[in-house]
Design a protein around this motif. Sequence first.
Motif, PDB file in Angstrom:
ATOM      1  N   ALA A  90       4.848  -9.696 -13.129  1.00 16.51           N
ATOM      2  CA  ALA A  90       5.428 -11.028 -12.948  1.00 16.51           C
ATOM      3  C   ALA A  90       6.869 -10.940 -12.448  1.00 16.51           C
ATOM      4  N   ARG A  91       7.471  -9.755 -12.548  1.00 19.89           N
ATOM      5  CA  ARG A  91       8.899  -9.631 -12.187  1.00 19.89           C
ATOM      6  C   ARG A  91       9.178  -8.704 -11.009  1.00 19.89           C
ATOM      7  N   VAL A  92       8.207  -7.937 -10.585  1.00 21.49           N
ATOM      8  CA  VAL A  92       8.438  -7.035  -9.440  1.00 21.49           C
ATOM      9  C   VAL A  92       7.302  -7.207  -8.427  1.00 21.49           C
ATOM     10  N   GLN A  93       7.464  -6.579  -7.279  1.00 24.60           N
ATOM     11  CA  GLN A  93       6.375  -6.606  -6.292  1.00 24.60           C
ATOM     12  C   GLN A  93       5.767  -5.220  -6.205  1.00 24.60           C
ATOM     13  N   PHE A  94       4.579  -5.078  -6.751  1.00 18.99           N
ATOM     14  CA  PHE A  94       3.894  -3.794  -6.654  1.00 18.99           C
ATOM     15  C   PHE A  94       3.290  -3.626  -5.251  1.00 18.99           C
ATOM     16  N   ALA A  95       3.351  -2.392  -4.742  1.00 18.47           N
ATOM     17  CA  ALA A  95       2.776  -2.110  -3.418  1.00 18.47           C
ATOM     18  C   ALA A  95       1.258  -2.266  -3.499  1.00 18.47           C
ATOM     19  N   TYR A  96       0.744  -3.185  -2.692  1.00 19.39           N
ATOM     20  CA  TYR A  96      -0.685  -3.509  -2.736  1.00 19.39           C
ATOM     21  C   TYR A  96      -1.130  -3.922  -1.339  1.00 19.39           C
ATOM     22  N   ARG A  97      -2.196  -3.322  -0.841  1.00 19.94           N
ATOM     23  CA  ARG A  97      -2.728  -3.708   0.469  1.00 19.94           C
ATOM     24  C   ARG A  97      -4.246  -3.680   0.417  1.00 19.94           C
TER      25      ARG A  97
ATOM     26  N   CYS B 239       2.569   4.399   5.095  1.00 25.83           N
ATOM     27  CA  CYS B 239       1.789   5.605   5.424  1.00 25.83           C
ATOM     28  C   CYS B 239       0.278   5.316   5.422  1.00 25.83           C
ATOM     29  N   TYR B 240      -0.142   4.376   4.573  1.00 18.76           N
ATOM     30  CA  TYR B 240      -1.570   4.068   4.500  1.00 18.76           C
ATOM     31  C   TYR B 240      -2.097   3.542   5.826  1.00 18.76           C
TER      32      TYR B 240
ATOM     33  N   GLY C 138     -10.926  -4.985  -8.554  1.00 18.44           N
ATOM     34  CA  GLY C 138     -10.156  -4.988  -9.793  1.00 18.44           C
ATOM     35  C   GLY C 138      -8.921  -5.850  -9.690  1.00 18.44           C
ATOM     36  N   LEU C 139      -7.896  -5.489 -10.455  1.00 14.09           N
ATOM     37  CA  LEU C 139      -6.695  -6.318 -10.557  1.00 14.09           C
ATOM     38  C   LEU C 139      -6.039  -6.565  -9.204  1.00 14.09           C
ATOM     39  N   VAL C 140      -5.398  -7.716  -9.124  1.00 14.48           N
ATOM     40  CA  VAL C 140      -4.641  -8.114  -7.930  1.00 14.48           C
ATOM     41  C   VAL C 140      -3.264  -8.569  -8.414  1.00 14.48           C
ATOM     42  N   PRO C 141      -2.181  -8.219  -7.716  1.00 13.49           N
ATOM     43  CA  PRO C 141      -0.872  -8.694  -8.179  1.00 13.49           C
ATOM     44  C   PRO C 141      -0.831 -10.227  -8.260  1.00 13.49           C
TER      45      PRO C 141
END
Lengths: 349, 174
Positions: free
Chosen positions: A150-157, B99-100, B122-125
């Motif tokens: 909720a407080r940071v942006q995790f690297a997700y693609r 890099c991905y 699974g989980l998503v931000p």
Amino acid sequence: MSDLLARLVSEPARWLSAAGPEVRVVHSSRVRLARNLENLPFPRRADAGVLERLKHEARKLCEIVPSLKKMHVLDLDILGPLDREFLVERHLISREFAQGSGRMLLLEENEKVAIMVNEEDHFRFQVLCSGMDVLQAWQSLRAIERDVDARVQFAYRPPYGYLTSCPTNVGTGIRASALCHLPGLAYTGEMNAIFNAAQQVSIAVRGFYGEGSDVVGNFFQFSNRTTLGRDEEEIIGDLESWVKQIIERELAARERMKSKDRMGLEDKVWRAYGILSTARVMASAEMMNLLSVVRLGYDVGLIEKPDLATLNAIQLASQPAHLQKIEKMALSPAERDVARARIIREKLA
Amino acid sequence: MNTPFDPVSPPLCDLCKAAPAAIQFVEQRGNETRKISICHGCAAKQGISHNGSSLTFNLPSILAAMSFLVEPEEDVVCSFCGLTGTQFRENGRLGCAQCYEVFEEILKPIIKRTQSGMDHRGLVPARLAPSVEKAEIIELRKKMEELVKAERYEEAARLRDKIKELEISLGAKK
């Protein structure tokens, strides 16, 4: 910070209390999540400035994230090699983490939750539980991850999910494991069949300290090998059903051992106890083997004392860095063998 | 190993790039063919002597000479973290999120070999879903439908209850 380590020296971790489910076979459960932040290189490609920024970010999170408020901050860069090794022995950090620079550990006092900052990934969240409690470990971890997310942006693609330094962690970033004591299966020669079966269902088998470690004292760690293509709960569920089968097979093997030659087994257990409680010099490998026999004896009802919590405490305190911190001095391997024997005698008395 | 080539208009020597080539070597590895054409002078330097129909040469030195001719493949570099394709191949670690995309071609076969699928489940931000609960509900519904299809009704019923719980908690937060 040194106060915390001093307190830890005199107390075994709560996850070693042997109070969890199925502790006769499953020593402990662990779940860890790998996460990286957007717009920053992963730690291996990051310069000192970026690593420092991440440490700062982690400190800030401890102040604002409710579930992290109780965390102690340990800057690994100002810890000496002995303290670092001490944390490795307590399963709180990886060996690789202990050796690098620009690293920080966030640690709950009861050692259930530990977060490595700047290991191979920016964050490695870990929860440890006694016995077979992977699901509970996951739920605790999930709550923390949600708070931090909720407080940071995790690297997700998409389509990969959470991005990690090593492609073997990508997707969920989850590694769930159960550390099992399997003297029955080792003695009856069934471990090879289990290694093969594990291969088929994407379960990795490792030693006492996880990745890259040897099998000692009949301890085997089972964990999910893949992190992408299944969701977290499927991964946890598959590991749970695998470990459930292992527990059944191990208990059956112990029963067979007992019914085949009860007196022979009882004799082995008491001899092992005799050596542990009287020896003056004790090498680590010998101790692990003897503790395994006594643990088996306790589990199948051939000996009433020492209980599992005591055996866990001995195993923890008798490791090289622990011995040196208890004795408050540097010890050579030969001196450690003497100190180890004395600590075992004291704990068994 | 040595094959005749057109002696009327021989190509230039691959090593000195000056004299006309006199001998050609062809190396066949599976479907891959590499050729080297060299002049008498360079041949002598490589320990090759050509005397009428008999030819003596040192095979390793010829292969080494041929390896110079292979143009090095251009290394892919990530513009964000500076990781090169060679470094990624050597230590198996990516340097950043970008890099991905940059190393997708090298990455895909690795993922295919080591993982249970190519797509994340699974989980998503939270920032990518209207709310974490909502994302969870969507995911659980999908799972429930799969379970119903597979006639695993008991497990599907458990999920239905969980979805209800989440929907209630989501409603309460509004």
